[in-house]
Write a protein that holds these residues in place. Structure first.
Motif, PDB file in Angstrom:
ATOM      1  N   LEU A  87      13.694 -25.223  -9.056  1.00 46.08           N
ATOM      2  CA  LEU A  87      14.367 -25.063  -7.765  1.00 46.08           C
ATOM      3  C   LEU A  87      15.131 -23.742  -7.700  1.00 46.08           C
ATOM      4  N   ARG A  88      15.760 -23.360  -8.801  1.00 45.81           N
ATOM      5  CA  ARG A  88      16.478 -22.079  -8.809  1.00 45.81           C
ATOM      6  C   ARG A  88      15.525 -20.911  -8.640  1.00 45.81           C
ATOM      7  N   ARG A  89      14.368 -20.986  -9.301  1.00 45.43           N
ATOM      8  CA  ARG A  89      13.397 -19.906  -9.148  1.00 45.43           C
ATOM      9  C   ARG A  89      12.874 -19.818  -7.721  1.00 45.43           C
ATOM     10  N   LYS A  90      12.648 -20.977  -7.081  1.00 49.89           N
ATOM     11  CA  LYS A  90      12.184 -20.962  -5.697  1.00 49.89           C
ATOM     12  C   LYS A  90      13.223 -20.363  -4.765  1.00 49.89           C
ATOM     13  N   SER A  91      14.496 -20.766  -4.944  1.00 44.68           N
ATOM     14  CA  SER A  91      15.548 -20.236  -4.075  1.00 44.68           C
ATOM     15  C   SER A  91      15.708 -18.734  -4.260  1.00 44.68           C
ATOM     16  N   ARG A  92      15.625 -18.261  -5.511  1.00 44.94           N
ATOM     17  CA  ARG A  92      15.725 -16.826  -5.743  1.00 44.94           C
ATOM     18  C   ARG A  92      14.553 -16.078  -5.124  1.00 44.94           C
ATOM     19  N   GLY A  93      13.352 -16.671  -5.212  1.00 45.72           N
ATOM     20  CA  GLY A  93      12.189 -16.023  -4.610  1.00 45.72           C
ATOM     21  C   GLY A  93      12.298 -15.943  -3.101  1.00 45.72           C
ATOM     22  N   ARG A  94      12.850 -16.997  -2.477  1.00 44.89           N
ATOM     23  CA  ARG A  94      13.018 -16.967  -1.026  1.00 44.89           C
ATOM     24  C   ARG A  94      14.031 -15.910  -0.614  1.00 44.89           C
ATOM     25  N   MET A  95      15.114 -15.817  -1.381  1.00 45.07           N
ATOM     26  CA  MET A  95      16.126 -14.814  -1.045  1.00 45.07           C
ATOM     27  C   MET A  95      15.582 -13.394  -1.209  1.00 45.07           C
ATOM     28  N   GLN A  96      14.748 -13.190  -2.215  1.00 46.07           N
ATOM     29  CA  GLN A  96      14.209 -11.858  -2.424  1.00 46.07           C
ATOM     30  C   GLN A  96      13.180 -11.486  -1.365  1.00 46.07           C
ATOM     31  N   HIS A  97      12.351 -12.466  -0.947  1.00 48.06           N
ATOM     32  CA  HIS A  97      11.295 -12.176   0.014  1.00 48.06           C
ATOM     33  C   HIS A  97      11.743 -12.324   1.462  1.00 48.06           C
ATOM     34  N   SER A  98      12.952 -12.792   1.704  1.00 53.00           N
ATOM     35  CA  SER A  98      13.418 -12.951   3.082  1.00 53.00           C
ATOM     36  C   SER A  98      13.669 -11.587   3.719  1.00 53.00           C
TER      37      SER A  98
END
Length: 222
Positions: A87-98
């Motif tokens: 879940l942490r990796r997904k949230s970080r990926g969303r923040m980076q790609h947003s």
């Protein structure tokens, strides 16, 4: 001399163990110097019986159950840690790609006024609602006093709103009071003004016998 020779000729005996099919005891055969095998009784070793055996088995069962519980708990903990990391990796990926947030400022027309501080519409509406609830809570509808009542309430509202109104704003107050026993009416207004700098506040109030609609216009002038 013959006896001494015989003693010197004595050889060491060899002992061999053989498993007996009998459940009661095992026999050990011993071979002496003459070559003959002589059986010899050997006490058999039996597992403990009774309470001692039961305690041993219970200890083994409890140890196995404890180890199984610990293994299951470790598996659950590992699974939870893996899920949290995912879940942490997904949230970080969303923040980076947003996409970055772009702040768009309100466009001001060339011919529009640009006040330094605009009219506080929400605050004014709260003040008018509290004022009408205090003044008209115990008032009953009477057509003979409605005209005087509306004028007095409009003046009071303008003085109340003026305290929170920025400078260079003109205030216009309009009010309508009617009876709830008669047919309902709709109060509307229309005017031509600057939509960027000017504003209007509308507030309604009702009690058992009457209704009241108050409108306050705030017009900015340079």
């Amino acid at each position: 001399m013959n006896d001494l020779k015989k003693l010197g000729d004595i050889k060491l005996s060899r002992v061999t163990f053989r498993a007996s099919s009998s459940k009661q005891s095992d026999t050990v055969t011993q071979k002496d110097s003459t070559g003959y095998l002589t059986p010899r009784a050997v006490p058999s070793l039996k597992p403990p019986s009774g309470d001692g055996a039961q305690k041993t088995t219970d200890g083994r069962h409890s140890a196995s159950s404890f180890s199984l519980k610990g293994l299951l708990a470790a598996q659950r903990l590992t699974r939870e840690l893996k899920n949290r990391a995912a879940l942490r990796r997904k949230s970080r990926g969303r923040m980076q790609h947003s996409n970055p947030i772009t702040i768009i400022r309100e466009q001001v027309h060339v011919n529009s006024a640009n006040p330094a501080c605009k009219f506080p519409n929400g605050q004014v509406k709260e003040l008018i609602s509290e004022f009408l609830a205090t003044k008209l809570k115990n008032v009953s509808y009477n057509p003979s006093i409605c005209s005087i009542l509306t004028k007095d309430l409009c003046e009071d509202i303008k003085r109340l709103v003026r305290r929170v109104t920025p400078p260079r704003y003109k205030l216009i107050c309009s009010m309508a009071i009617g009876s709830k026993d008669q047919e309902d009416i709709t109060v509307t207004s229309q005017c031509l003004w600057d939509s960027y700098s000017d504003n209007v506040t509308t507030c309604n109030y009702e009690n058992r016998t009457m209704f009241c609609v108050a409108l306050v216009y705030a017009v900015y002038f340079e």
